[in-house]
Scaffold this motif. Structure first.
Motif, PDB file in Angstrom:
ATOM      1  N   LYS A   1      83.365  16.889  52.284  1.00 44.22           N
ATOM      2  CA  LYS A   1      82.750  16.392  53.508  1.00 44.22           C
ATOM      3  C   LYS A   1      81.934  15.121  53.302  1.00 44.22           C
ATOM      4  O   LYS A   1      82.054  14.165  54.074  1.00 44.22           O
ATOM      5  N   LYS A   2      81.095  15.082  52.270  1.00 44.73           N
ATOM      6  CA  LYS A   2      80.245  13.904  52.075  1.00 44.73           C
ATOM      7  C   LYS A   2      81.068  12.655  51.762  1.00 44.73           C
ATOM      8  O   LYS A   2      80.774  11.569  52.268  1.00 44.73           O
ATOM      9  N   LYS A   3      82.104  12.804  50.953  1.00 49.93           N
ATOM     10  CA  LYS A   3      82.970  11.654  50.674  1.00 49.93           C
ATOM     11  C   LYS A   3      83.655  11.181  51.953  1.00 49.93           C
ATOM     12  O   LYS A   3      83.755   9.982  52.203  1.00 49.93           O
ATOM     13  N   ALA A   4      84.120  12.131  52.738  1.00 50.67           N
ATOM     14  CA  ALA A   4      84.758  11.782  54.005  1.00 50.67           C
ATOM     15  C   ALA A   4      83.779  11.050  54.918  1.00 50.67           C
ATOM     16  O   ALA A   4      84.138  10.065  55.576  1.00 50.67           O
ATOM     17  N   LEU A   5      82.541  11.499  54.948  1.00 48.00           N
ATOM     18  CA  LEU A   5      81.549  10.866  55.813  1.00 48.00           C
ATOM     19  C   LEU A   5      81.173   9.468  55.330  1.00 48.00           C
ATOM     20  O   LEU A   5      80.913   8.578  56.149  1.00 48.00           O
ATOM     21  N   VAL A   6      81.156   9.256  54.025  1.00 47.78           N
ATOM     22  CA  VAL A   6      80.917   7.904  53.500  1.00 47.78           C
ATOM     23  C   VAL A   6      81.997   6.961  54.018  1.00 47.78           C
ATOM     24  O   VAL A   6      81.711   5.868  54.523  1.00 47.78           O
ATOM     25  N   LEU A   7      83.244   7.400  53.901  1.00 48.68           N
ATOM     26  CA  LEU A   7      84.340   6.569  54.384  1.00 48.68           C
ATOM     27  C   LEU A   7      84.274   6.394  55.890  1.00 48.68           C
ATOM     28  O   LEU A   7      84.555   5.310  56.408  1.00 48.68           O
ATOM     29  N   LYS A   8      83.869   7.449  56.587  1.00 52.09           N
ATOM     30  CA  LYS A   8      83.708   7.341  58.042  1.00 52.09           C
ATOM     31  C   LYS A   8      82.680   6.266  58.382  1.00 52.09           C
ATOM     32  O   LYS A   8      82.866   5.492  59.319  1.00 52.09           O
ATOM     33  N   GLY A   9      81.605   6.206  57.618  1.00 56.52           N
ATOM     34  CA  GLY A   9      80.591   5.178  57.837  1.00 56.52           C
ATOM     35  C   GLY A   9      81.155   3.777  57.654  1.00 56.52           C
ATOM     36  O   GLY A   9      80.941   2.899  58.493  1.00 56.52           O
ATOM     37  N   LEU A  10      81.884   3.560  56.563  1.00 57.66           N
ATOM     38  CA  LEU A  10      82.478   2.248  56.318  1.00 57.66           C
ATOM     39  C   LEU A  10      83.506   1.902  57.388  1.00 57.66           C
ATOM     40  O   LEU A  10      83.539   0.772  57.892  1.00 57.66           O
ATOM     41  N   ILE A  11      84.322   2.875  57.745  1.00 55.69           N
ATOM     42  CA  ILE A  11      85.324   2.671  58.794  1.00 55.69           C
ATOM     43  C   ILE A  11      84.644   2.280  60.102  1.00 55.69           C
ATOM     44  O   ILE A  11      85.072   1.347  60.793  1.00 55.69           O
ATOM     45  N   ASN A  12      83.577   2.985  60.439  1.00 56.14           N
ATOM     46  CA  ASN A  12      82.892   2.681  61.693  1.00 56.14           C
ATOM     47  C   ASN A  12      82.161   1.342  61.633  1.00 56.14           C
ATOM     48  O   ASN A  12      82.014   0.669  62.660  1.00 56.14           O
ATOM     49  N   GLY A  13      81.711   0.941  60.455  1.00 54.11           N
ATOM     50  CA  GLY A  13      81.131  -0.388  60.322  1.00 54.11           C
ATOM     51  C   GLY A  13      82.157  -1.460  60.666  1.00 54.11           C
ATOM     52  O   GLY A  13      81.874  -2.386  61.428  1.00 54.11           O
ATOM     53  N   ALA A  14      83.352  -1.323  60.113  1.00 56.00           N
ATOM     54  CA  ALA A  14      84.422  -2.280  60.410  1.00 56.00           C
ATOM     55  C   ALA A  14      84.839  -2.195  61.874  1.00 56.00           C
ATOM     56  O   ALA A  14      85.090  -3.218  62.525  1.00 56.00           O
ATOM     57  N   THR A  15      84.889  -0.989  62.406  1.00 61.21           N
ATOM     58  CA  THR A  15      85.261  -0.801  63.810  1.00 61.21           C
ATOM     59  C   THR A  15      84.249  -1.473  64.731  1.00 61.21           C
ATOM     60  O   THR A  15      84.623  -2.140  65.698  1.00 61.21           O
ATOM     61  N   ALA A  16      82.978  -1.298  64.428  1.00 61.87           N
ATOM     62  CA  ALA A  16      81.930  -1.914  65.250  1.00 61.87           C
ATOM     63  C   ALA A  16      82.078  -3.431  65.258  1.00 61.87           C
ATOM     64  O   ALA A  16      81.985  -4.071  66.315  1.00 61.87           O
ATOM     65  N   LEU A  17      82.318  -4.016  64.084  1.00 57.75           N
ATOM     66  CA  LEU A  17      82.481  -5.466  64.008  1.00 57.75           C
ATOM     67  C   LEU A  17      83.745  -5.910  64.733  1.00 57.75           C
ATOM     68  O   LEU A  17      83.757  -6.967  65.377  1.00 57.75           O
TER      69      LEU A  17
END
Length: 114
Positions: free
Chosen positions: A45-61
């Motif tokens: 879960k934590k690894k998945a959430l780290v990637l989710k954070g990076l993915i959402n950073g790119a998505t936001a931009l």
């Protein structure tokens, strides 16, 4: 035995960094999704959430710069900050690349509203 997670993780993060550096935010978002889904399926879960954070950073931009949807950016960018602190708690190959990706997204975000 061949560990697909490690292999794709290394390639994906480098491709993600390249995409973000070159302002290909939509493409960057897609590059980590396979590993994100794999971690979810493996119960990491934590690894998945780290990637989710990076993915959402790119998505936001992408929402801000490419889609011209600042309201969408404002909803998605906080997800980046919510999950990337978990990077300190997980074990990832080439973890320094993930930290670099985080810092790169923060730098790109400084261009918002400038």
């Amino acid at each position: 035995m061949y560990d697909k997670t490690k292999f794709t993780q290394n390639l994906a993060i480098d491709r993600f960094i390249f995409a973000v550096k070159n302002n290909f935010f939509v493409e960057a978002h897609e590059l980590l999704e396979d590993d994100w889904n794999l971690y979810k399926k493996q119960g990491e879960k934590k690894k998945a959430l780290v990637l989710k954070g990076l993915i959402n950073g790119a998505t936001a931009l992408a929402l801000y710069f490419e889609k011209k949807r600042p309201a969408g950016y404002e909803k998605v960018w906080p997800v980046f900050y919510k999950y990337v602190p978990l990077l300190d708690e997980v074990d990832l190959d080439n973890k320094d690349r993930f930290y670099f990706a985080k810092e790169l997204l923060i730098e790109k975000n400084k261009l918002v509203n400038n």
